[in-house]
Structures are given as structure tokens and as C-alpha cells.
Design an enzyme around this catalytic site. Structure first.
Site, PDB file in Angstrom:
ATOM      1  N   CYS A 201      27.489  36.155  -4.175  1.00  0.00           N
ATOM      2  CA  CYS A 201      25.620  36.623  -3.973  1.00  0.00           C
ATOM      3  C   CYS A 201      25.283  36.977  -5.245  1.00  0.00           C
ATOM      4  O   CYS A 201      24.416  37.002  -5.731  1.00  0.00           O
ATOM      5  CB  CYS A 201      25.307  38.316  -3.392  1.00  0.00           C
ATOM      6  SG  CYS A 201      26.293  38.493  -1.435  1.00  0.00           S
ATOM      7  N   LYS A 207      24.317  37.766 -13.343  1.00  0.00           N
ATOM      8  CA  LYS A 207      25.668  38.616 -13.109  1.00  0.00           C
ATOM      9  C   LYS A 207      26.346  36.706 -13.635  1.00  0.00           C
ATOM     10  O   LYS A 207      27.133  36.806 -14.334  1.00  0.00           O
ATOM     11  CB  LYS A 207      26.074  39.021 -12.657  1.00  0.00           C
ATOM     12  CG  LYS A 207      25.105  40.642 -12.676  1.00  0.00           C
ATOM     13  CD  LYS A 207      25.286  41.741 -11.907  1.00  0.00           C
ATOM     14  CE  LYS A 207      25.147  42.941 -12.062  1.00  0.00           C
ATOM     15  NZ  LYS A 207      23.410  42.154 -11.199  1.00  0.00           N
ATOM     16  N   ASP A 222      25.160  31.514  -3.098  1.00  0.00           N
ATOM     17  CA  ASP A 222      24.002  32.316  -2.162  1.00  0.00           C
ATOM     18  C   ASP A 222      23.962  31.458  -0.904  1.00  0.00           C
ATOM     19  O   ASP A 222      23.530  30.395  -0.451  1.00  0.00           O
ATOM     20  CB  ASP A 222      22.654  31.744  -3.586  1.00  0.00           C
ATOM     21  CG  ASP A 222      21.932  33.512  -3.600  1.00  0.00           C
ATOM     22  OD1 ASP A 222      22.507  34.423  -3.603  1.00  0.00           O
ATOM     23  OD2 ASP A 222      20.746  33.194  -2.283  1.00  0.00           O
ATOM     24  N   ASP A 248      27.326  31.313   2.619  1.00  0.00           N
ATOM     25  CA  ASP A 248      27.194  32.165   3.465  1.00  0.00           C
ATOM     26  C   ASP A 248      28.238  33.729   2.932  1.00  0.00           C
ATOM     27  O   ASP A 248      29.735  33.261   3.173  1.00  0.00           O
ATOM     28  CB  ASP A 248      26.863  32.746   5.076  1.00  0.00           C
ATOM     29  CG  ASP A 248      26.746  33.852   5.859  1.00  0.00           C
ATOM     30  OD1 ASP A 248      26.686  34.466   5.201  1.00  0.00           O
ATOM     31  OD2 ASP A 248      26.564  34.059   6.933  1.00  0.00           O
ATOM     32  N   CYS A 318      22.016  47.833  -6.691  1.00  0.00           N
ATOM     33  CA  CYS A 318      21.210  47.755  -7.387  1.00  0.00           C
ATOM     34  C   CYS A 318      20.653  48.776  -6.609  1.00  0.00           C
ATOM     35  O   CYS A 318      19.558  48.725  -6.428  1.00  0.00           O
ATOM     36  CB  CYS A 318      19.709  47.287  -7.684  1.00  0.00           C
ATOM     37  SG  CYS A 318      19.411  46.254  -6.707  1.00  0.00           S
TER      38      CYS A 318
HETATM   39  C1  LIG Z   1      21.131  41.543  -5.251  1.00  0.00           C
HETATM   40  S1  LIG Z   1      20.976  40.329  -5.425  1.00  0.00           S
HETATM   41  C2  LIG Z   1      22.058  39.047  -6.158  1.00  0.00           C
HETATM   42  C3  LIG Z   1      21.957  39.483  -7.854  1.00  0.00           C
HETATM   43  C4  LIG Z   1      22.818  38.226  -9.094  1.00  0.00           C
HETATM   44  N1  LIG Z   1      23.796  38.837  -9.092  1.00  0.00           N
HETATM   45  C5  LIG Z   1      22.803  38.831 -10.759  1.00  0.00           C
HETATM   46  O1  LIG Z   1      23.048  38.847 -10.505  1.00  0.00           O
HETATM   47  O2  LIG Z   1      21.612  37.598 -10.674  1.00  0.00           O
HETATM   48  C6  LIG Z   1      21.735  39.524  -4.080  1.00  0.00           C
HETATM   49  C7  LIG Z   1      21.458  38.238  -3.269  1.00  0.00           C
HETATM   50  O3  LIG Z   1      22.475  38.102  -2.212  1.00  0.00           O
HETATM   51  C8  LIG Z   1      21.643  36.389  -1.748  1.00  0.00           C
HETATM   52  N2  LIG Z   1      22.601  37.187   0.076  1.00  0.00           N
HETATM   53  C9  LIG Z   1      21.804  37.986   0.867  1.00  0.00           C
HETATM   54  N3  LIG Z   1      22.612  37.910   2.099  1.00  0.00           N
HETATM   55  C10 LIG Z   1      23.614  36.638   1.265  1.00  0.00           C
HETATM   56  C11 LIG Z   1      24.459  36.417   2.113  1.00  0.00           C
HETATM   57  N4  LIG Z   1      25.054  36.608   3.405  1.00  0.00           N
HETATM   58  N5  LIG Z   1      25.295  35.870   1.766  1.00  0.00           N
HETATM   59  C12 LIG Z   1      25.338  35.477   0.668  1.00  0.00           C
HETATM   60  N6  LIG Z   1      23.926  35.725  -0.514  1.00  0.00           N
HETATM   61  C13 LIG Z   1      23.309  36.287   0.473  1.00  0.00           C
HETATM   62  C14 LIG Z   1      20.675  36.645  -1.790  1.00  0.00           C
HETATM   63  O4  LIG Z   1      19.613  35.872  -1.731  1.00  0.00           O
HETATM   64  C15 LIG Z   1      20.432  37.135  -3.638  1.00  0.00           C
HETATM   65  O5  LIG Z   1      20.255  36.052  -4.239  1.00  0.00           O
END
Ligand SMILES: C[S@@+](CC[C@H](N)C(=O)[O-])C[C@H]1O[C@@H](n2cnc3c(N)ncnc32)[C@H](O)[C@@H]1O
Length: 377
Positions: A201, A207, A222, A248, A318
Site C-alpha cells: 500500500c 516509506k 498501490d 490490489d 496512521c
Molecule cells: C496509508 S496510505 C500509504 C502511505 C504510504 N505507505 C507512504 O508512506 O507514503 C494507504 C494506501 O493504500 C492504498 N490502498 C487502498 N486500498 C488498497 C488495496 N486494496 N490494495 C493496495 N493499496 C490500497 C491507498 O491508495 C493509499 O495510497
């Protein structure tokens, strides 16, 4: 027409931005840079507009309470925005009352001036008093109730109070702006040179880029194509090598046992980062929590098979709710009893289930939860 004084122009831009956010559902972090870009304000005044807009959005409920003691009728959006900005300056921004009132009154159109002036003068003269903590701290009732239940009253109120303060800007050596808490989470993944690491994600890539600086071979995925694009552009900008893909996390397209480490920085309610997203508290719906917790459990389940023997899974969010932290930990313990928990991080983190919780007030950072488990050899 003569040029308006800078103080008035600052309030005029702030009022216009608040109207667009309130009336058209625009996001503060998108609208504000656009409007500032079109203005002729200098850097100092732009910072002032940003504080007025973000501050009045955060403190909206408290400001409305202070104002509505004296407003007996519906007011149009521009007047409402001006009253919020005026009340914010008087009660929270340490702007002298006479300056707050006169500059804010100058920023509204002719006919409404007398009304805004009369109300703000009364706000300035009356004591600043609130009926309850949710109004004083300016959150929806449900957020205060949820965190009080999940964290205890004292910790919850201190967290909510801290998240009303302006966040500090912390910049990494590679120029990426990232809160200290997120930098700690990236370090806690423990990636080392040559390891294969998946960040499932990953967007916008804070990160993932930090992990890649360890020399690990990072795959950053993502769900959303546009957001995966952000990871790629942030990697280019910071001179980071990593593979980006759209995938996904509930159905990751990788072979079993193919990673040394997997980071799941899962989508969450974001209740630990509200200081960074001043309008988020008003957008979030209470029933999102259950939906997010279900998604988090599915993502965790899908990630476990990707670990090689000895591989480490890091789950982070978070947010501070029990459902998205302890609830996911309970699920993981029940569904995958073979996984061995690694030590939770020490201070300023506090033990939380088998993981660690970083309250925003502990070190003046974003609020985070992290849990690390290892597949046995
Ligand atoms: C908390 S953010 C991640 C922040 C990132 N790790 C960073 O440090 O910059 C969560 C991310 O999960 C993605 N997301 C949501 N559902 C998802 C899924 N089913 N599979 C993969 N990514 C997903 C969102 O698009 C979002 O970008």
C-alpha cells in the site's frame, strides 16, 4: 480602486478558500495552493492565509459555537466563512481582537460588513466558553467518544488536543517531506541491502523510498493507478530505485514465499494524522471504521503467504482506533498462530497488544500503530 491593505487581502483569500471548501466540497490541500498561486501575496502573507484556513477548518465547531451565541438567523456561506475566520483569530490565533475584527470585516462585501462587525465584536467581548470537550476541541462527538473508549479519556483528549496544533515540517536528507513517525515506521521494517521487500500500500511512496535507501530491492504497489504514479514520481525526484506497480493488496500478484519483508501501511481512518488534514475530521463517517478494519484483515491475510521462512511482516496504520490496531492484531494471532511477534518498539511508543502505539502527544509526531511478526524458519 485602491489596493486593499495586505491584512484585508489575506482575509479575503482565506474567506474565498473556506467558501469553496464548504460549498463545493473542495479539499483544502488542493484548493489552497491554487488560490495562493493566483494571488499576489508574499510568502509571509501566504503562510498567514494557510494558518487562517487550516485553523478555522480544524476549529470550525468551536468557532461556530462562539459565533452562534449571537447569530439568530441563517447566514450565507461568505458571511459564515468570515465569522469562522474572525472567531478563530480572536479565540485561537492570538491576533489582537481589534485587528482580527477590522481586517475580517474589510474582507467581506458591502452589505454584510455591519453584521460581521457586530457579531465579531460581541465574540471578542464575551468569554471563551464551551459546553463540552468535543466542542472545545472541535471534533465530531463520535470521534471523541470512539477515542475515549479506545484509549481512555486522558490519552484521548491529549491526542485530540495535539492534533489541533500545526504540524512541524520534517524533511529527509533526500528532500522528501515526511513526519518523524513515518520515518520510524520505515526504520522498523528493518530492511537491509539486497533483501526483497514488498510495500503493498505504497502511495505516495514515503516509506517505499525510505526502504529503498537501505539498498533493499523494493516493489511498491498501490491499488490506484494515479497514486502509483505518485510513487514513481517521488522515486524519481528523490533519486530512488524501486519497482512500481498497480495491484490490489487483497490479491497481490506475487509468488508465495517471495519476500524477505512485507510492509502493509494499510488504508485506515487516519485518526492519528488529523493535524495534517484539517478537514478530514468533518469528512470521515463513523461506519468507515468497520469497513476499513475488514479490509485491513483481508490485506493482512493475503500478505502472510508472501513471506519466505524467516520473513517479517510489518503492519502499520496512521490511526488510533482499537478496531484498526488491536482488532487486526487479534485477527492475525487467531488466523496465523505460527507467526512470532517481534519486540514492539520502545519509548515513545507504548505497548499495544503485541505491537506499539505512538500517541501524537508522546513525541509531537503523527499518531501511528505498528506490529511486526515473523514467519518461523
Ligand atoms: C496509508 S496510505 C500509504 C502511505 C504510504 N505507505 C507512504 O508512506 O507514503 C494507504 C494506501 O493504500 C492504498 N490502498 C487502498 N486500498 C488498497 C488495496 N486494496 N490494495 C493496495 N493499496 C490500497 C491507498 O491508495 C493509499 O495510497
Amino acid at each position: 480602486m485602491s489596493r486593499p491593505t495586505p491584512g484585508v487581502e489575506v482575509r479575503r483569500v482565506a474567506v474565498a478558500a473556506l467558501v469553496r471548501i464548504a460549498e463545493h466540497g473542495a479539499y483544502a490541500n488542493l484548493v489552497l495552493p491554487q488560490m495562493l498561486g493566483r494571488s499576489e501575496l508574499d510568502g509571509r502573507d501566504r503562510a498567514l492565509v494557510t494558518d487562517l484556513v487550516y485553523g478555522s477548518l480544524r476549529m470550525q465547531r468551536a468557532c461556530d459555537h462562539l459565533v452562534d451565541r449571537f447569530v439568530m438567523r441563517d447566514v450565507d456561506p461568505e458571511v459564515r466563512a468570515a465569522l469562522r475566520i474572525g472567531a478563530y483569530q480572536i479565540a485561537f490565533a492570538e491576533v489582537p481582537a481589534h485587528a482580527a475584527v477590522s481586517t475580517t470585516v474589510g474582507a467581506v462585501e458591502g452589505r454584510a460588513r455591519g453584521f460581521v462587525n457586530a457579531i465579531l465584536r460581541r465574540v471578542a467581548d464575551a468569554p471563551v466558553e464551551f459546553p463540552d470537550d468535543a466542542t472545545r476541541l472541535s471534533y465530531p462527538d463520535w470521534i471523541v467518544e470512539r477515542l475515549e473508549t479506545d484509549l481512555g479519556r486522558e490519552a484521548a483528549l491529549a491526542a485530540l488536543e495535539t492534533m489541533n496544533e500545526r504540524p512541524e515540517v520534517t524533511t529527509r536528507p533526500d528532500g522528501y517531506i515526511q513526519d518523524t513517525a513515518s520515518q520510524w515506521v520505515a526504520e522498523l521494517v528493518g530492511a537491509t541491502s539486497g533483501e526483497r521487500v514488498a510495500d503493498l500500500c505504497a502511495a505516495p511512496g514515503g516509506k517505499a523510498t525510505a526502504l529503498a535507501h537501505s539498498g533493499a530491492r523494493v516493489v511498491a504497489a498501490d491499488l490506484q493507478r494515479a497514486r502509483a504514479g505518485l510513487v514513481a514520481s517521488n522515486a524519481r525526484r528523490t533519486g530512488t530505485e524501486l519497482d512500481v506497480l498497480v495491484a490490489d493488496a487483497t490479491r497481490p500478484p506475487f509468488r508465495p514465499a517471495s519476500f524477505d519483508r512485507v510492509l502493509l501501511d494499510a488504508p485506515c481512518s487516519g485518526l492519528g494524522v488529523l493535524r495534517r488534514r484539517p478537514d478530514a475530521r468533518w469528512r470521515l463517517e463513523p461506519d468507515a471504521l468497520d469497513r476499513l478494519a475488514r479490509l485491513q484483515r483481508r490485506i493482512v491475510d493475503a500478505a502472510v503467504p508472501l513471506l519466505r521462512p524467516g520473513g517479517v511482516l510489518v503492519y502499520s496504520v496512521c490511526t488510533l482506533t482499537a478496531a484498526e490496531t488491536l482488532g487486526v492484531d487479534d485477527h492475525l494471532a487467531a488466523a496465523h498462530p505460527e507467526l512470532v511477534p517481534l519486540d514492539a518498539p520502545g519509548e515513545p511508543w507504548i505497548p499495544h497488544g503485541r505491537g506499539g502505539l505512538l500517541l501524537p502527544q508522546a513525541a509531537d509526531t503523527d499518531g501511528m500503530y505498528v506490529l511486526r511478526v515473523q514467519r518461523p524458519d
